[in-house]
Design a protein around this motif. Sequence first.
Motif, PDB file in Angstrom:
ATOM      1  N   VAL B  66      25.586  27.952   4.970  1.00  0.00           N
ATOM      2  CA  VAL B  66      26.339  26.851   5.048  1.00  0.00           C
ATOM      3  C   VAL B  66      26.254  26.794   3.198  1.00  0.00           C
ATOM      4  O   VAL B  66      26.951  26.834   2.040  1.00  0.00           O
ATOM      5  N   LEU B  67      24.581  27.207   2.182  1.00  0.00           N
ATOM      6  CA  LEU B  67      25.086  27.682   1.269  1.00  0.00           C
ATOM      7  C   LEU B  67      25.880  28.222   0.472  1.00  0.00           C
ATOM      8  O   LEU B  67      25.790  27.600  -0.214  1.00  0.00           O
ATOM      9  N   PRO B  68      26.615  29.141   0.814  1.00  0.00           N
ATOM     10  CA  PRO B  68      27.305  29.532  -0.356  1.00  0.00           C
ATOM     11  C   PRO B  68      28.279  28.845  -0.272  1.00  0.00           C
ATOM     12  O   PRO B  68      29.135  28.814  -1.565  1.00  0.00           O
ATOM     13  N   VAL B 106      18.200  20.682  -0.733  1.00  0.00           N
ATOM     14  CA  VAL B 106      19.334  20.969  -1.544  1.00  0.00           C
ATOM     15  C   VAL B 106      19.083  20.817  -3.072  1.00  0.00           C
ATOM     16  O   VAL B 106      20.064  21.650  -3.928  1.00  0.00           O
ATOM     17  N   ASP B 107      18.625  20.027  -3.309  1.00  0.00           N
ATOM     18  CA  ASP B 107      18.250  19.944  -5.129  1.00  0.00           C
ATOM     19  C   ASP B 107      17.142  21.085  -5.499  1.00  0.00           C
ATOM     20  O   ASP B 107      17.453  22.072  -6.213  1.00  0.00           O
ATOM     21  N   LYS B 108      17.235  22.207  -4.001  1.00  0.00           N
ATOM     22  CA  LYS B 108      16.494  23.352  -5.031  1.00  0.00           C
ATOM     23  C   LYS B 108      17.970  24.618  -5.340  1.00  0.00           C
ATOM     24  O   LYS B 108      17.746  25.095  -6.033  1.00  0.00           O
ATOM     25  N   TYR B 109      19.068  24.577  -5.033  1.00  0.00           N
ATOM     26  CA  TYR B 109      20.577  24.903  -5.080  1.00  0.00           C
ATOM     27  C   TYR B 109      21.426  24.702  -6.573  1.00  0.00           C
ATOM     28  O   TYR B 109      21.729  25.256  -7.582  1.00  0.00           O
ATOM     29  N   ILE B 110      21.774  22.461  -6.293  1.00  0.00           N
ATOM     30  CA  ILE B 110      22.359  22.397  -7.118  1.00  0.00           C
ATOM     31  C   ILE B 110      21.700  21.212  -7.144  1.00  0.00           C
ATOM     32  O   ILE B 110      20.816  20.202  -7.060  1.00  0.00           O
ATOM     33  N   PRO B 111      22.091  20.262  -8.790  1.00  0.00           N
ATOM     34  CA  PRO B 111      21.315  19.210  -9.203  1.00  0.00           C
ATOM     35  C   PRO B 111      21.750  18.139  -8.899  1.00  0.00           C
ATOM     36  O   PRO B 111      23.315  17.929  -8.991  1.00  0.00           O
ATOM     37  N   VAL B 112      20.897  17.300  -8.483  1.00  0.00           N
ATOM     38  CA  VAL B 112      20.791  16.035  -7.468  1.00  0.00           C
ATOM     39  C   VAL B 112      20.493  14.671  -8.291  1.00  0.00           C
ATOM     40  O   VAL B 112      19.693  14.691  -9.238  1.00  0.00           O
ATOM     41  N   ASP B 113      21.536  13.796  -8.339  1.00  0.00           N
ATOM     42  CA  ASP B 113      21.250  12.734  -8.536  1.00  0.00           C
ATOM     43  C   ASP B 113      21.173  11.410  -8.537  1.00  0.00           C
ATOM     44  O   ASP B 113      20.370  10.327  -8.681  1.00  0.00           O
ATOM     45  N   ALA B 114      20.689  10.909  -6.745  1.00  0.00           N
ATOM     46  CA  ALA B 114      20.784  10.499  -6.580  1.00  0.00           C
ATOM     47  C   ALA B 114      20.431  10.537  -5.129  1.00  0.00           C
ATOM     48  O   ALA B 114      20.512  11.766  -4.634  1.00  0.00           O
ATOM     49  N   TYR B 115      18.522  10.523  -4.677  1.00  0.00           N
ATOM     50  CA  TYR B 115      18.134  10.434  -3.346  1.00  0.00           C
ATOM     51  C   TYR B 115      18.740   9.375  -2.048  1.00  0.00           C
ATOM     52  O   TYR B 115      17.924   8.401  -3.330  1.00  0.00           O
ATOM     53  N   VAL B 116      18.978   9.370  -1.178  1.00  0.00           N
ATOM     54  CA  VAL B 116      19.137   7.880  -0.210  1.00  0.00           C
ATOM     55  C   VAL B 116      18.529   8.621   1.000  1.00  0.00           C
ATOM     56  O   VAL B 116      18.762   9.079   1.621  1.00  0.00           O
ATOM     57  N   PRO B 117      17.100   8.336   1.523  1.00  0.00           N
ATOM     58  CA  PRO B 117      16.097   9.067   1.714  1.00  0.00           C
ATOM     59  C   PRO B 117      16.517   7.932   3.013  1.00  0.00           C
ATOM     60  O   PRO B 117      17.014   6.788   3.707  1.00  0.00           O
ATOM     61  N   GLY B 118      15.708   8.254   4.685  1.00  0.00           N
ATOM     62  CA  GLY B 118      15.748   7.547   5.731  1.00  0.00           C
ATOM     63  C   GLY B 118      16.217   8.814   6.904  1.00  0.00           C
ATOM     64  O   GLY B 118      17.084   9.163   6.449  1.00  0.00           O
TER      65      GLY B 118
END
Lengths: 310, 137
Positions: B66-68, B106-118
């Motif tokens: 799914v990465l590409p 995910v944040d290794k490849y694209i910039p992430v604005d928020a993390y929702v853990p759980g």
Amino acid sequence: MDIARLLFNYIVFPGLLFSAVVGLLTTWVDRKVTARVQWRVGPPWYQPFADTVKLLGKEVVIPATARRTGFLLMPIVGLAAATLASTILWVVNLDPSRSFVGDIIVVVYIMTIPAVSMIIGASASGNPLGIVGASREMKLLFSYELPLIICILTAVVKVGSFSFERILAYQAENGVILWSLSGIIAFIVTIFCAQAKLTFVPFDIPEAETELAGGSHIEYSGAALAIVKLNMAIMFFVLPVFMITIFWGGISFSGWRILTSLVKYVVIVVIMILMKNTNPRVRIDQAMRFFWGPMFVLSVVAIILARLGL
Amino acid sequence: MSITLKALKKSPWVFHVNTGACNNCDIEILDCLTPKFDIERFGIVLVGSIRHADVLLISGPVTKNVLPRLKRLYEQAPKPIKVIVVGACGCTCGIFRDGYNIVGPVDKYIPVDAYVPGCPPKPETIISGVVKVLSKL
């Protein structure tokens, strides 16, 4: 002077600005009633305006496989046509003396252009799903235009003239066309056709959110998508007004008739929204069979009844 | 604040992409649309095409296959686009971190604005994550 007046009519009232505002408010009514039917609260009244402003501020992506000119030009052509249809209808309703012979034919043709522009725009997008959407839109156009035009001819046969002025005058003298047998049949068929023209469920086959992911407007983004949405909003405003003018005595701004005009408009809009919310999507062959079968027969019955004076 | 940014806060359209999640987070995301939570009150709707999206909602650790597609989706989105990661897997790879086909959060490849853990996060948590992204704008 005359040109300034025409430009004012086209751009401010009752053209682009007025139709856009009322059309967007109508889409809000659509979303709110849908939410209430599903036991939800629904969005606030300014939601469609926020959507439009937001889309205007976003990047417009043009796919590498798209034909640039056709892709970007077609939403504007559709918007211009929808606005023109709205302008003619309102000018005629507010001042019947500005009607001309054959304006019904002009409006019927102009109302086809948004659908045609969507077909060309989706074909130019270079997206396979968009092209499937375009092909379905074309088939749908062929299916609903036939009964729609015969229904409009029903009113024309009854009145004996191709101008909105005569139709409005006839209804002011003899009572509205809707309350005659042929009128009510033609009106019901027209509502079905309008549903297909707006690509609402059960005839949202070209868009099919869950199946084609937006179909004919899958590749539009940013300002182009805003224009596409505005286009649909204005068509959602034009078609009920058209039906009111042809079958239900027209719209007027004088005195208490504002209220009855508003009630007519809201009744038609809510009927369409409820139909949208209580039906599943049909396949394109089912839609075609529906329009060329029962709807065509009903509209022919209506026109024969109108010829007999019923 | 510009008016388009203000409007963006009032109508974030969400495109949901599953990058190998176990489907649990996806069910919770759909819960947000049910009458009980009804996020359309805030103008949030799910859209079918990435071209219409303002928010990219990602669930799941990123698999090799799914990465590409994920990178391409991010490039295809009209800017400005916000990225929200839902679920422990998307944030840190979770229990799949030793999987042979997992290539990282995910944040290794694209910039992430928020993390929702759980695992999975409750619908309330997802809504709060969206609110935090929007208030950061």
